[in-house]
Design a protein around this motif. Sequence first.
Motif, PDB file in Angstrom:
ATOM      1  N   GLU A 138       0.829  -1.198   0.000  1.00 45.77           N
ATOM      2  CA  GLU A 138       0.000   0.000   0.000  1.00 45.77           C
ATOM      3  C   GLU A 138       0.871   1.258   0.000  1.00 45.77           C
ATOM      4  O   GLU A 138       0.540   2.251  -0.667  1.00 45.77           O
ATOM      5  N   LEU A 149       2.371   1.626  -3.577  1.00 46.67           N
ATOM      6  CA  LEU A 149       1.368   2.094  -4.525  1.00 46.67           C
ATOM      7  C   LEU A 149       1.045   3.577  -4.303  1.00 46.67           C
ATOM      8  O   LEU A 149       0.828   4.333  -5.255  1.00 46.67           O
ATOM      9  N   GLN A 150       1.020   3.992  -3.068  1.00 44.27           N
ATOM     10  CA  GLN A 150       0.768   5.393  -2.776  1.00 44.27           C
ATOM     11  C   GLN A 150       1.870   6.281  -3.350  1.00 44.27           C
ATOM     12  O   GLN A 150       1.596   7.313  -3.961  1.00 44.27           O
ATOM     13  N   TYR A 162      -0.821   5.350  -7.142  1.00 46.16           N
ATOM     14  CA  TYR A 162      -1.954   4.437  -7.226  1.00 46.16           C
ATOM     15  C   TYR A 162      -2.423   4.049  -5.825  1.00 46.16           C
ATOM     16  O   TYR A 162      -2.402   2.876  -5.449  1.00 46.16           O
ATOM     17  N   THR A 187      -4.516   3.003  -2.544  1.00 46.57           N
ATOM     18  CA  THR A 187      -5.712   2.197  -2.283  1.00 46.57           C
ATOM     19  C   THR A 187      -6.539   2.896  -1.215  1.00 46.57           C
ATOM     20  O   THR A 187      -6.050   3.750  -0.491  1.00 46.57           O
ATOM     21  N   SER A 188      -7.806   2.514  -1.109  1.00 48.61           N
ATOM     22  CA  SER A 188      -8.675   3.090  -0.090  1.00 48.61           C
ATOM     23  C   SER A 188      -9.563   1.996   0.488  1.00 48.61           C
ATOM     24  O   SER A 188      -9.736   0.923  -0.109  1.00 48.61           O
ATOM     25  N   GLU A 189     -10.139   2.279   1.671  1.00 44.03           N
ATOM     26  CA  GLU A 189     -10.980   1.303   2.341  1.00 44.03           C
ATOM     27  C   GLU A 189     -12.245   0.997   1.538  1.00 44.03           C
ATOM     28  O   GLU A 189     -12.839  -0.066   1.692  1.00 44.03           O
ATOM     29  N   GLU A 248     -12.535   0.558  -1.673  1.00 45.03           N
ATOM     30  CA  GLU A 248     -12.332  -0.232  -2.887  1.00 45.03           C
ATOM     31  C   GLU A 248     -12.560  -1.714  -2.610  1.00 45.03           C
ATOM     32  O   GLU A 248     -12.013  -2.270  -1.653  1.00 45.03           O
ATOM     33  N   LYS A 266      -2.155  -2.911  -7.945  1.00 41.95           N
ATOM     34  CA  LYS A 266      -3.197  -2.403  -7.060  1.00 41.95           C
ATOM     35  C   LYS A 266      -4.324  -3.419  -6.907  1.00 41.95           C
ATOM     36  O   LYS A 266      -4.829  -3.634  -5.799  1.00 41.95           O
ATOM     37  N   ALA A 307      -3.129  -6.033  -4.637  1.00 38.68           N
ATOM     38  CA  ALA A 307      -3.055  -5.549  -3.258  1.00 38.68           C
ATOM     39  C   ALA A 307      -4.423  -5.610  -2.583  1.00 38.68           C
ATOM     40  O   ALA A 307      -4.521  -5.951  -1.392  1.00 38.68           O
ATOM     41  N   ILE A 308      -5.474  -5.289  -3.328  1.00 32.88           N
ATOM     42  CA  ILE A 308      -6.828  -5.390  -2.776  1.00 32.88           C
ATOM     43  C   ILE A 308      -7.159  -6.847  -2.473  1.00 32.88           C
ATOM     44  O   ILE A 308      -7.768  -7.166  -1.445  1.00 32.88           O
ATOM     45  N   LYS A 345      -5.468  -7.738   0.690  1.00 33.56           N
ATOM     46  CA  LYS A 345      -6.184  -7.181   1.843  1.00 33.56           C
ATOM     47  C   LYS A 345      -7.342  -8.091   2.269  1.00 33.56           C
ATOM     48  O   LYS A 345      -7.544  -8.330   3.464  1.00 33.56           O
TER      49      LYS A 345
END
Length: 345
Positions: free
Chosen positions: A152, A155-156, A160, A162-164, A166, A224, A227-228, A231
């Motif tokens: 994360e 990617l930031q 790119y 990520t957010s909660e 997504e 990304k 990564a999701i 998660k």
Amino acid sequence: MFRRALTAALPRSSFAASRLSSQPARHVLPAASRAARSLTGRRAYAAASTPRSCPQCSAPLTTPLPVCTKCYWISNIPAEMTYHEMLGVPYEPNPFVVDTVAIKQELRQLQTVVHPDRWVGKERVKQDAAAVMSSRVNEALHRLSNPLRRVEYILQREGYPTSESENLEDPEMLMETMEMREQIEGAESKEEIEQVRAANAQRLEETMQEVTELIGRKDWPAAKVAAIKLKYLQGIENAAEAYLPVKPLFPFAARCNMRLVALNARDYRGSSSFNDSELAALESPDLQSQRSVVRACGRELAAFLVWFIEHEKLPPLSGSTENGAGRRGGISVLGWLFGSASSLL
């Protein structure tokens, strides 16, 4: 963090843990030079502009940080410096590949230089700068030592984030994760939970390998998505780990005419996550930083207990016999890692 449960001889209730707020630390010295921006608006990743010798006494700097232990010169960490550079590991060619043992050793070395205790008696502005720097390197370890937090962060930096909000876009895998959660919630034994964890561990390993390859190719959109997925799988592991000690207690509570309320502490499923500064403080070697977060969690628990007692109109503990069998009302708070329970009147 520890897990807790409440027992009460009253109807069921649920609650949502509140999120502690935390303000980010502020630099106290003049601002460092800003990172250059590429035409696309993303950060440029040239080497950070930390001098390799002290600009004040010309002594060699012993760490990647802008701090000299000979004359006690200290400056802000350059804005463009990555967490990798702070902990002495390369960002290129693949920032996801990190030796976690090495970065933990490097943090210990850095803290011998920037820990606030070393700067006691120096000018206040230098003490404040050292405290900020100590917090930053703790945060660097926190982000890089965990695969999910590491990807994360990468990617930031690459534009790119990520957010909660997504969600997983793969319907087949989404269905699999939902089924695993149902298996965890319906499990009647530790063995059933471990079977879910074993199957999930294989998926976790495959996904981390996928993340490694995608980041190595600089395929950020695909990384990304992976990564999701990571998660979601990590959420299954967290749910299984949190459920193990709680599930066997429910039948006993029902037989004793008691209501068992499983209270997930911060960062567990169903509760609020710790923010980066809180997690960095918990993983810090500075005991005072650790204590401040634990005390805040204690105050949060106390606030919940007050709310729970008032909302459910719990009667005070009453009645007495030699073995306590005739007592009614009240609550007991149990913490698994405390190994004890105490009655609150």
